[in-house]
Design a protein around this motif. Structure first.
Motif, PDB file in Angstrom:
ATOM      1  N   LYS A  46      -4.263 -40.189  64.588  1.00 48.45           N
ATOM      2  CA  LYS A  46      -5.047 -39.175  63.882  1.00 48.45           C
ATOM      3  C   LYS A  46      -4.926 -37.819  64.579  1.00 48.45           C
ATOM      4  O   LYS A  46      -4.878 -36.763  63.920  1.00 48.45           O
ATOM      5  CB  LYS A  46      -6.520 -39.608  63.851  1.00 48.45           C
ATOM      6  CG  LYS A  46      -7.518 -38.542  63.398  1.00 48.45           C
ATOM      7  CD  LYS A  46      -7.467 -38.331  61.901  1.00 48.45           C
ATOM      8  CE  LYS A  46      -8.680 -37.536  61.395  1.00 48.45           C
ATOM      9  NZ  LYS A  46      -8.919 -36.256  62.063  1.00 48.45           N
ATOM     10  N   GLN A  47      -4.834 -37.831  65.889  1.00 44.96           N
ATOM     11  CA  GLN A  47      -4.709 -36.598  66.667  1.00 44.96           C
ATOM     12  C   GLN A  47      -3.286 -36.043  66.681  1.00 44.96           C
ATOM     13  O   GLN A  47      -3.037 -34.985  67.273  1.00 44.96           O
ATOM     14  CB  GLN A  47      -5.176 -36.849  68.102  1.00 44.96           C
ATOM     15  CG  GLN A  47      -6.653 -37.192  68.218  1.00 44.96           C
ATOM     16  CD  GLN A  47      -7.068 -37.550  69.640  1.00 44.96           C
ATOM     17  OE1 GLN A  47      -6.230 -37.682  70.539  1.00 44.96           O
ATOM     18  NE2 GLN A  47      -8.369 -37.718  69.861  1.00 44.96           N
ATOM     19  N   GLY A  48      -2.350 -36.762  66.044  1.00 47.07           N
ATOM     20  CA  GLY A  48      -0.969 -36.314  65.992  1.00 47.07           C
ATOM     21  C   GLY A  48      -0.222 -36.474  67.290  1.00 47.07           C
ATOM     22  O   GLY A  48       0.809 -35.825  67.518  1.00 47.07           O
ATOM     23  N   ARG A  49      -0.699 -37.376  68.143  1.00 46.25           N
ATOM     24  CA  ARG A  49      -0.109 -37.540  69.473  1.00 46.25           C
ATOM     25  C   ARG A  49       0.748 -38.790  69.603  1.00 46.25           C
ATOM     26  O   ARG A  49       1.346 -39.014  70.659  1.00 46.25           O
ATOM     27  CB  ARG A  49      -1.225 -37.575  70.519  1.00 46.25           C
ATOM     28  CG  ARG A  49      -2.061 -36.318  70.557  1.00 46.25           C
ATOM     29  CD  ARG A  49      -3.334 -36.485  71.358  1.00 46.25           C
ATOM     30  NE  ARG A  49      -3.086 -36.794  72.761  1.00 46.25           N
ATOM     31  CZ  ARG A  49      -4.050 -37.052  73.639  1.00 46.25           C
ATOM     32  NH1 ARG A  49      -5.316 -37.038  73.261  1.00 46.25           N
ATOM     33  NH2 ARG A  49      -3.750 -37.327  74.904  1.00 46.25           N
ATOM     34  N   PHE A  50       0.820 -39.593  68.562  1.00 47.02           N
ATOM     35  CA  PHE A  50       1.570 -40.849  68.662  1.00 47.02           C
ATOM     36  C   PHE A  50       1.982 -41.317  67.273  1.00 47.02           C
ATOM     37  O   PHE A  50       1.238 -41.151  66.309  1.00 47.02           O
ATOM     38  CB  PHE A  50       0.713 -41.932  69.326  1.00 47.02           C
ATOM     39  CG  PHE A  50       1.498 -43.099  69.849  1.00 47.02           C
ATOM     40  CD1 PHE A  50       2.011 -43.093  71.126  1.00 47.02           C
ATOM     41  CD2 PHE A  50       1.741 -44.214  69.050  1.00 47.02           C
ATOM     42  CE1 PHE A  50       2.748 -44.173  71.611  1.00 47.02           C
ATOM     43  CE2 PHE A  50       2.461 -45.282  69.522  1.00 47.02           C
ATOM     44  CZ  PHE A  50       2.971 -45.266  70.811  1.00 47.02           C
ATOM     45  N   ASN A  51       3.179 -41.887  67.194  1.00 47.52           N
ATOM     46  CA  ASN A  51       3.683 -42.453  65.942  1.00 47.52           C
ATOM     47  C   ASN A  51       3.970 -43.935  66.164  1.00 47.52           C
ATOM     48  O   ASN A  51       4.908 -44.291  66.875  1.00 47.52           O
ATOM     49  CB  ASN A  51       4.951 -41.735  65.488  1.00 47.52           C
ATOM     50  CG  ASN A  51       5.431 -42.202  64.120  1.00 47.52           C
ATOM     51  OD1 ASN A  51       5.050 -43.276  63.637  1.00 47.52           O
ATOM     52  ND2 ASN A  51       6.267 -41.400  63.476  1.00 47.52           N
ATOM     53  N   ILE A  52       3.153 -44.802  65.580  1.00 46.55           N
ATOM     54  CA  ILE A  52       3.292 -46.239  65.824  1.00 46.55           C
ATOM     55  C   ILE A  52       4.551 -46.826  65.218  1.00 46.55           C
ATOM     56  O   ILE A  52       4.949 -47.946  65.584  1.00 46.55           O
ATOM     57  CB  ILE A  52       2.065 -47.013  65.295  1.00 46.55           C
ATOM     58  CG1 ILE A  52       1.942 -46.857  63.767  1.00 46.55           C
ATOM     59  CG2 ILE A  52       0.793 -46.575  66.008  1.00 46.55           C
ATOM     60  CD1 ILE A  52       0.908 -47.777  63.147  1.00 46.55           C
ATOM     61  N   TYR A  53       5.202 -46.104  64.328  1.00 44.51           N
ATOM     62  CA  TYR A  53       6.374 -46.655  63.640  1.00 44.51           C
ATOM     63  C   TYR A  53       7.679 -46.358  64.369  1.00 44.51           C
ATOM     64  O   TYR A  53       8.740 -46.821  63.944  1.00 44.51           O
ATOM     65  CB  TYR A  53       6.432 -46.129  62.203  1.00 44.51           C
ATOM     66  CG  TYR A  53       5.242 -46.602  61.390  1.00 44.51           C
ATOM     67  CD1 TYR A  53       5.155 -47.918  60.951  1.00 44.51           C
ATOM     68  CD2 TYR A  53       4.189 -45.735  61.104  1.00 44.51           C
ATOM     69  CE1 TYR A  53       4.055 -48.362  60.227  1.00 44.51           C
ATOM     70  CE2 TYR A  53       3.085 -46.177  60.378  1.00 44.51           C
ATOM     71  CZ  TYR A  53       3.029 -47.483  59.954  1.00 44.51           C
ATOM     72  OH  TYR A  53       1.932 -47.936  59.243  1.00 44.51           O
ATOM     73  N   ARG A  54       7.613 -45.633  65.442  1.00 42.26           N
ATOM     74  CA  ARG A  54       8.793 -45.404  66.256  1.00 42.26           C
ATOM     75  C   ARG A  54       8.970 -46.545  67.254  1.00 42.26           C
ATOM     76  O   ARG A  54       8.017 -47.263  67.556  1.00 42.26           O
ATOM     77  CB  ARG A  54       8.660 -44.075  67.011  1.00 42.26           C
ATOM     78  CG  ARG A  54       8.729 -42.850  66.113  1.00 42.26           C
ATOM     79  CD  ARG A  54       8.520 -41.587  66.917  1.00 42.26           C
ATOM     80  NE  ARG A  54       8.601 -40.399  66.077  1.00 42.26           N
ATOM     81  CZ  ARG A  54       8.259 -39.186  66.467  1.00 42.26           C
ATOM     82  NH1 ARG A  54       7.799 -39.003  67.707  1.00 42.26           N
ATOM     83  NH2 ARG A  54       8.365 -38.165  65.637  1.00 42.26           N
ATOM     84  N   PRO A  55      10.181 -46.720  67.773  1.00 39.56           N
ATOM     85  CA  PRO A  55      10.380 -47.746  68.808  1.00 39.56           C
ATOM     86  C   PRO A  55       9.400 -47.552  69.960  1.00 39.56           C
ATOM     87  O   PRO A  55       9.100 -46.429  70.361  1.00 39.56           O
ATOM     88  CB  PRO A  55      11.829 -47.518  69.251  1.00 39.56           C
ATOM     89  CG  PRO A  55      12.495 -46.938  68.035  1.00 39.56           C
ATOM     90  CD  PRO A  55      11.456 -46.059  67.398  1.00 39.56           C
TER      91      PRO A  55
END
Length: 446
Positions: free
Chosen positions: A206-215
């Protein structure tokens, strides 16, 4: 005489040999569990050694352990038949940590900074008691009977329930505690901690600090067949990594919890035996790996320690909650969160309101749907660090129910269609949750 001696001594040798082969390797795990349980239960929950041994440690072979508490230096030790001594130390802010002989107890350590609000708002948004609210669609006689039935009748000790809390439309409509426990009693949630850990990824996203769909950001995997495993796969326990978790024997999970210095690496070093998203396998090692991934998102260890509280735990007023660390300073995100029953319910309420806490959006509403959507190959039983009732595991409870679940029957059940959150804390897996849930739901008319 010699013949008699041979006849009697031979079975003894067989017994000793069999014990040594089957049980001796377990002794370190037994004493480790016992020392950790006694230290945590005593220094965190303020329970006596006698009570802990009689209740928390009174199952399977854990009762073999002999325990001692050092009040002045705040640690507990345990041995089994005088063998395999283990030690767990208590540190303010970090809880009890099971240590080995190489651990430097004199080394300075950081503790999380807590921000405790003194809001005079009624529960759940503050510390004040809610005003009594009577709902016309609630059959209170039926509700209270269902809750009372979750506890042991006088003279019995099979249900071992410590607390039950029922919240409807943000109001407590039923609350009961076993003798010796109150709304202020701090209780271990075991694997309900996984849901706390998973929630932090929703907040980071939500904070734009992480993308769970990346390796997954793990350097050790970049040059082998694990390089395509995503954080999404890890959240769903669907990475394809090798892991075994059986608490009645020596396994990856027990070795991690009771022998490992850095629990975030126990799953990290395992090979991939399936392709990602093809084989669901429940793994506490995976959740501790996620804790390690979280740690890498911050420049300092202090920031990592603070984030769990500032972004979630203290943000929603779970001020009694804290999570214990391993020897390497990682939060044991799989297993070691403690909180009062009321504070455990707040995690359920946060999800019931799709990430909104009294007007503040901690995670996107879509995250609640994400964690409650069945992962591939789990047969409708598991989402993302939450268990599901999609397949009717509890046949008489609503199918949209999803829940945090912990060892020995801890549960925070979220039922969006009924606007209900139900918490049960106890000491046995052999508890009829279907009956409790269905009777509570049956007491509330839509």
């Amino acid at each position: 005489m010699k013949k008699y001696f041979k006849i009697t001594i031979f079975p003894l040798f067989l017994f000793v040999g069999y014990f040594g082969f089957t049980s001796y390797p377990k002794l370190e795990l037994i004493s480790g569990f016992s020392a950790k349980s006694v230290a945590s239960g005593h220094f965190i929950a303020n329970r006596s050694q006698e009570i802990i041994e009689k209740n928390d440690n009174n199952f399977d072979v854990i009762g073999w352990a002999t325990n001692e508490i050092n009040e002045s230096e705040k640690f507990a030790t345990a041995t089994v038949f005088g063998l395999k001594k283990r030690k767990a130390i208590y540190r303010t802010g970090l809880g009890a940590t099971l240590i080995d002989d190489n651990f430097d107890i004199t080394k300075p350590y950081e503790i999380p900074k807590r921000i405790k609000s003194n809001k005079k708002l009624p529960f759940p948004y503050g510390d004040a008691e809610s005003k009594d609210t009577v709902f016309g669609n609630v059959d209170y006689a039926k509700l209270n009977s269902a809750v009372a039935n979750a506890f042991d009748a006088k003279g019995y000790n099979d249900k071992k329930t410590r607390s039950v809390l029922v919240i409807y439309k943000d109001k407590i409509i039923a609350e009961k505690y076993a003798d010796g426990f109150t709304k202020n009693s701090i209780l271990l949630g075991w694997s309900m901690t996984k849901s706390v850990t998973g929630t932090l990824f929703g907040i980071l996203q939500k904070q734009g600090r992480f993308n769970i769909y990346r390796p997954a950001p793990i350097a050790e995997w970049e040059n082998d067949n694990r390089k395509n495993i995503t954080t999404n796969d890890l959240l769903h326990m669907n990475s394809g990594l090798e892991w075994d978790e059986y608490y009645d024997r020596i396994c990856d999970a027990t070795k991690m919890l009771f022998q490992t210095e850095d629990m975030t690496r126990s799953q990290l070093i395992k090979p991939a035996i399936f392709k990602p998203n093809t084989h669901w396998n429940y793994s506490s090692g995976t959740t501790n790996l996620l804790s390690g991934i979280l740690r890498k998102q911050f420049k300092t260890h202090q920031e990592y320690l603070d984030f769990w509280y500032s972004a979630l735990i203290d943000k929603i007023g779970m001020h009694s909650m804290f999570i214990e660390t391993d020897m390497a300073g990682n939060y044991v995100g799989s297993s070691y969160a403690w909180a009062t029953t009321r504070d455990w319910s707040k995690l359920g309420l946060l999800y019931l309101h799709k990430g909104n806490w009294n007007g503040k959006q901690l995670f996107d509403p879509s995250w609640a749907k994400y964690v409650s959507t069945p992962t591939n190959t789990s047969h409708g039983r598991y989402g993302a660090q939450f268990w599901l009732n999609t397949s009717g595991h509890f046949p008489d409870a609503p199918r949209d129910l999803y829940y945090c679940s912990g060892f020995q029957g801890q549960i925070v059940a979220i039922i969006p269609s009924m606007d209900l959150v139900i918490v049960r804390m106890g000491l046995t897996e052999e508890f009829d949750f279907n009956e409790l849930l269905s009777e509570i739901v049956g007491s509330v008319k839509k």
